[in-house]
Write a protein that holds these residues in place. Structure first.
Motif, PDB file in Angstrom:
ATOM      1  N   GLU A 119       4.727   2.611  13.004  1.00 38.63           N
ATOM      2  CA  GLU A 119       6.017   1.994  13.308  1.00 38.63           C
ATOM      3  C   GLU A 119       6.923   3.047  13.939  1.00 38.63           C
ATOM      4  OE1 GLU A 119       9.053  -0.752  10.879  1.00 38.63           O
ATOM      5  OE2 GLU A 119       8.866   1.299  10.145  1.00 38.63           O
ATOM      6  N   ARG A 120       7.519   2.716  15.060  1.00 39.53           N
ATOM      7  CA  ARG A 120       8.365   3.659  15.780  1.00 39.53           C
ATOM      8  C   ARG A 120       9.577   2.937  16.367  1.00 39.53           C
ATOM      9  NH1 ARG A 120       4.932   6.689  14.201  1.00 39.53           N
ATOM     10  NH2 ARG A 120       3.436   8.021  15.184  1.00 39.53           N
ATOM     11  N   GLY A 121      10.484   3.725  16.925  1.00 39.64           N
ATOM     12  CA  GLY A 121      11.591   3.195  17.712  1.00 39.64           C
ATOM     13  C   GLY A 121      12.489   2.239  16.972  1.00 39.64           C
ATOM     14  N   GLU A 122      12.939   1.222  17.703  1.00 37.15           N
ATOM     15  CA  GLU A 122      13.905   0.271  17.156  1.00 37.15           C
ATOM     16  C   GLU A 122      13.374  -0.522  15.959  1.00 37.15           C
ATOM     17  OE1 GLU A 122      17.207  -1.587  16.107  1.00 37.15           O
ATOM     18  OE2 GLU A 122      17.038   0.184  17.367  1.00 37.15           O
ATOM     19  N   PRO A 123      12.110  -0.936  15.944  1.00 38.59           N
ATOM     20  CA  PRO A 123      11.633  -1.640  14.746  1.00 38.59           C
ATOM     21  C   PRO A 123      11.784  -0.791  13.475  1.00 38.59           C
ATOM     22  CG  PRO A 123      10.098  -1.988  16.542  1.00 38.59           C
ATOM     23  CD  PRO A 123      11.098  -0.948  17.012  1.00 38.59           C
ATOM     24  N   ARG A 124      11.474   0.482  13.587  1.00 36.12           N
ATOM     25  CA  ARG A 124      11.615   1.357  12.422  1.00 36.12           C
ATOM     26  C   ARG A 124      13.095   1.563  12.070  1.00 36.12           C
ATOM     27  NH1 ARG A 124       8.038   6.418  10.734  1.00 36.12           N
ATOM     28  NH2 ARG A 124       9.115   6.914   8.822  1.00 36.12           N
ATOM     29  N   ALA A 125      13.902   1.818  13.076  1.00 35.54           N
ATOM     30  CA  ALA A 125      15.337   2.030  12.843  1.00 35.54           C
ATOM     31  C   ALA A 125      15.968   0.797  12.209  1.00 35.54           C
ATOM     32  CB  ALA A 125      16.033   2.388  14.157  1.00 35.54           C
ATOM     33  N   SER A 126      15.576  -0.372  12.652  1.00 36.45           N
ATOM     34  CA  SER A 126      16.109  -1.615  12.113  1.00 36.45           C
ATOM     35  C   SER A 126      15.698  -1.793  10.650  1.00 36.45           C
ATOM     36  CB  SER A 126      15.596  -2.791  12.953  1.00 36.45           C
ATOM     37  OG  SER A 126      16.049  -4.002  12.418  1.00 36.45           O
ATOM     38  N   ARG A 127      14.440  -1.502  10.332  1.00 37.33           N
ATOM     39  CA  ARG A 127      13.965  -1.612   8.963  1.00 37.33           C
ATOM     40  C   ARG A 127      14.683  -0.627   8.056  1.00 37.33           C
ATOM     41  NH1 ARG A 127      11.300   1.331   6.235  1.00 37.33           N
ATOM     42  NH2 ARG A 127      10.466   2.512   7.971  1.00 37.33           N
ATOM     43  N   VAL A 128      14.878   0.608   8.523  1.00 38.00           N
ATOM     44  CA  VAL A 128      15.583   1.629   7.732  1.00 38.00           C
ATOM     45  C   VAL A 128      17.024   1.202   7.479  1.00 38.00           C
ATOM     46  CG1 VAL A 128      16.488   3.991   7.806  1.00 38.00           C
ATOM     47  CG2 VAL A 128      14.087   3.556   8.359  1.00 38.00           C
ATOM     48  N   ARG A 129      17.689   0.649   8.501  1.00 39.67           N
ATOM     49  CA  ARG A 129      19.065   0.172   8.314  1.00 39.67           C
ATOM     50  C   ARG A 129      19.121  -0.919   7.239  1.00 39.67           C
ATOM     51  NH1 ARG A 129      19.266   0.753  13.990  1.00 39.67           N
ATOM     52  NH2 ARG A 129      18.839  -1.473  14.274  1.00 39.67           N
ATOM     53  N   ALA A 130      18.144  -1.817   7.267  1.00 44.49           N
ATOM     54  CA  ALA A 130      18.102  -2.895   6.266  1.00 44.49           C
ATOM     55  C   ALA A 130      17.904  -2.318   4.861  1.00 44.49           C
ATOM     56  CB  ALA A 130      16.987  -3.883   6.600  1.00 44.49           C
ATOM     57  N   ALA A 131      17.023  -1.342   4.729  1.00 44.38           N
ATOM     58  CA  ALA A 131      16.790  -0.706   3.421  1.00 44.38           C
ATOM     59  C   ALA A 131      18.053  -0.012   2.937  1.00 44.38           C
ATOM     60  CB  ALA A 131      15.633   0.287   3.518  1.00 44.38           C
ATOM     61  N   LYS A 132      18.710   0.703   3.815  1.00 44.75           N
ATOM     62  CA  LYS A 132      19.918   1.436   3.434  1.00 44.75           C
ATOM     63  C   LYS A 132      21.059   0.495   3.056  1.00 44.75           C
ATOM     64  CE  LYS A 132      19.024   5.817   5.666  1.00 44.75           C
ATOM     65  NZ  LYS A 132      19.706   6.946   6.251  1.00 44.75           N
ATOM     66  N   ARG A 133      21.127  -0.686   3.689  1.00 46.60           N
ATOM     67  CA  ARG A 133      22.143  -1.676   3.304  1.00 46.60           C
ATOM     68  C   ARG A 133      21.940  -2.100   1.848  1.00 46.60           C
ATOM     69  NH1 ARG A 133      21.579  -3.642   8.517  1.00 46.60           N
ATOM     70  NH2 ARG A 133      20.035  -5.180   7.883  1.00 46.60           N
ATOM     71  N   ILE A 134      20.697  -2.299   1.468  1.00 48.11           N
ATOM     72  CA  ILE A 134      20.395  -2.671   0.089  1.00 48.11           C
ATOM     73  C   ILE A 134      20.740  -1.511  -0.841  1.00 48.11           C
ATOM     74  CG2 ILE A 134      18.532  -3.236  -1.530  1.00 48.11           C
ATOM     75  CD1 ILE A 134      17.200  -4.737   0.899  1.00 48.11           C
ATOM     76  N   CYS A 135      20.369  -0.303  -0.470  1.00 45.08           N
ATOM     77  CA  CYS A 135      20.637   0.873  -1.300  1.00 45.08           C
ATOM     78  C   CYS A 135      22.134   1.114  -1.494  1.00 45.08           C
ATOM     79  CB  CYS A 135      19.990   2.117  -0.689  1.00 45.08           C
ATOM     80  SG  CYS A 135      18.182   2.117  -0.725  1.00 45.08           S
ATOM     81  N   ARG A 136      22.920   0.863  -0.461  1.00 51.81           N
ATOM     82  CA  ARG A 136      24.370   1.110  -0.556  1.00 51.81           C
ATOM     83  C   ARG A 136      25.022   0.334  -1.687  1.00 51.81           C
ATOM     84  NH1 ARG A 136      24.438   1.724   5.054  1.00 51.81           N
ATOM     85  NH2 ARG A 136      24.729  -0.490   5.406  1.00 51.81           N
ATOM     86  N   ARG A 137      24.522  -0.850  -1.991  1.00 45.44           N
ATOM     87  CA  ARG A 137      25.121  -1.667  -3.044  1.00 45.44           C
ATOM     88  C   ARG A 137      24.402  -1.514  -4.389  1.00 45.44           C
ATOM     89  NH1 ARG A 137      22.039  -6.278  -3.801  1.00 45.44           N
ATOM     90  NH2 ARG A 137      20.647  -6.808  -2.096  1.00 45.44           N
ATOM     91  N   CYS A 138      23.503  -0.564  -4.478  1.00 42.50           N
ATOM     92  CA  CYS A 138      22.679  -0.405  -5.683  1.00 42.50           C
ATOM     93  C   CYS A 138      23.394   0.414  -6.760  1.00 42.50           C
ATOM     94  CB  CYS A 138      21.365   0.261  -5.332  1.00 42.50           C
ATOM     95  SG  CYS A 138      20.242   0.346  -6.736  1.00 42.50           S
ATOM     96  N   PRO A 139      23.466  -0.112  -7.986  1.00 45.88           N
ATOM     97  CA  PRO A 139      24.138   0.612  -9.064  1.00 45.88           C
ATOM     98  C   PRO A 139      23.352   1.813  -9.593  1.00 45.88           C
ATOM     99  CG  PRO A 139      23.194  -1.417  -9.914  1.00 45.88           C
ATOM    100  CD  PRO A 139      22.995  -1.441  -8.417  1.00 45.88           C
ATOM    101  N   VAL A 140      22.074   1.902  -9.241  1.00 44.56           N
ATOM    102  CA  VAL A 140      21.257   3.018  -9.749  1.00 44.56           C
ATOM    103  C   VAL A 140      20.749   3.903  -8.607  1.00 44.56           C
ATOM    104  CG1 VAL A 140      20.597   1.850 -11.881  1.00 44.56           C
ATOM    105  CG2 VAL A 140      19.179   1.561  -9.841  1.00 44.56           C
ATOM    106  N   ARG A 141      21.480   3.898  -7.518  1.00 42.13           N
ATOM    107  CA  ARG A 141      21.073   4.646  -6.328  1.00 42.13           C
ATOM    108  C   ARG A 141      20.832   6.130  -6.621  1.00 42.13           C
ATOM    109  NH1 ARG A 141      24.464   5.087  -0.671  1.00 42.13           N
ATOM    110  NH2 ARG A 141      22.984   6.472   0.336  1.00 42.13           N
ATOM    111  N   ALA A 142      21.736   6.766  -7.343  1.00 38.10           N
ATOM    112  CA  ALA A 142      21.590   8.196  -7.635  1.00 38.10           C
ATOM    113  C   ALA A 142      20.353   8.467  -8.498  1.00 38.10           C
ATOM    114  CB  ALA A 142      22.841   8.726  -8.324  1.00 38.10           C
ATOM    115  N   LEU A 143      20.085   7.594  -9.455  1.00 40.50           N
ATOM    116  CA  LEU A 143      18.894   7.763 -10.298  1.00 40.50           C
ATOM    117  C   LEU A 143      17.625   7.606  -9.468  1.00 40.50           C
ATOM    118  CD1 LEU A 143      20.024   5.749 -13.437  1.00 40.50           C
ATOM    119  CD2 LEU A 143      19.736   8.230 -13.261  1.00 40.50           C
ATOM    120  N   CYS A 144      17.645   6.660  -8.560  1.00 37.57           N
ATOM    121  CA  CYS A 144      16.506   6.418  -7.676  1.00 37.57           C
ATOM    122  C   CYS A 144      16.238   7.633  -6.796  1.00 37.57           C
ATOM    123  CB  CYS A 144      16.798   5.186  -6.829  1.00 37.57           C
ATOM    124  SG  CYS A 144      15.489   4.723  -5.687  1.00 37.57           S
TER     125      CYS A 144
END
Length: 99
Positions: A33-58
């Protein structure tokens, strides 16, 4: 000789993770996986992580265990390697009195 029982408390943080019901493929890239597909997937993952209450533990778990794959605590593999290098350099600097 019996092995000790697993310590559930060490993993309990995962029960509160925002990614618990998310598609795991969002956090782990497929082969080549490269380029925009990867960047898009990473952005989606980070959106979920941003609202996670246990992000630091993870993130702490991923750093301590040397997790080499996936997005953990809002950080990709490359970002965690950078954090690890910075922490290692900081420890070296402290040990040499460069602080």
């Amino acid at each position: 000789m019996r092995l000790p029982a697993p310590i559930g408390e060490a993993w309990d943080w995962q029960l509160a993770a925002a990614c618990r019901d998310a598609d795991p493929l969002v956090f782990f890239h497929p082969d080549n996986e490269r380029g925009e597909p990867r960047a898009s997937r990473v952005r989606a993952a980070k959106r979920i992580c941003r609202r996670c209450p246990v992000r630091a533990l993870c993130l702490g778990y991923a750093l301590e265990s040397g997790e080499h794959h996936g997005t953990w605590g809002g950080y990709t593999e490359d970002e965690r390697r950078t954090l690890h290098r910075q922490a290692t350099q900081h420890e070296r600097d402290r040990g040499s009195g460069a602080d």
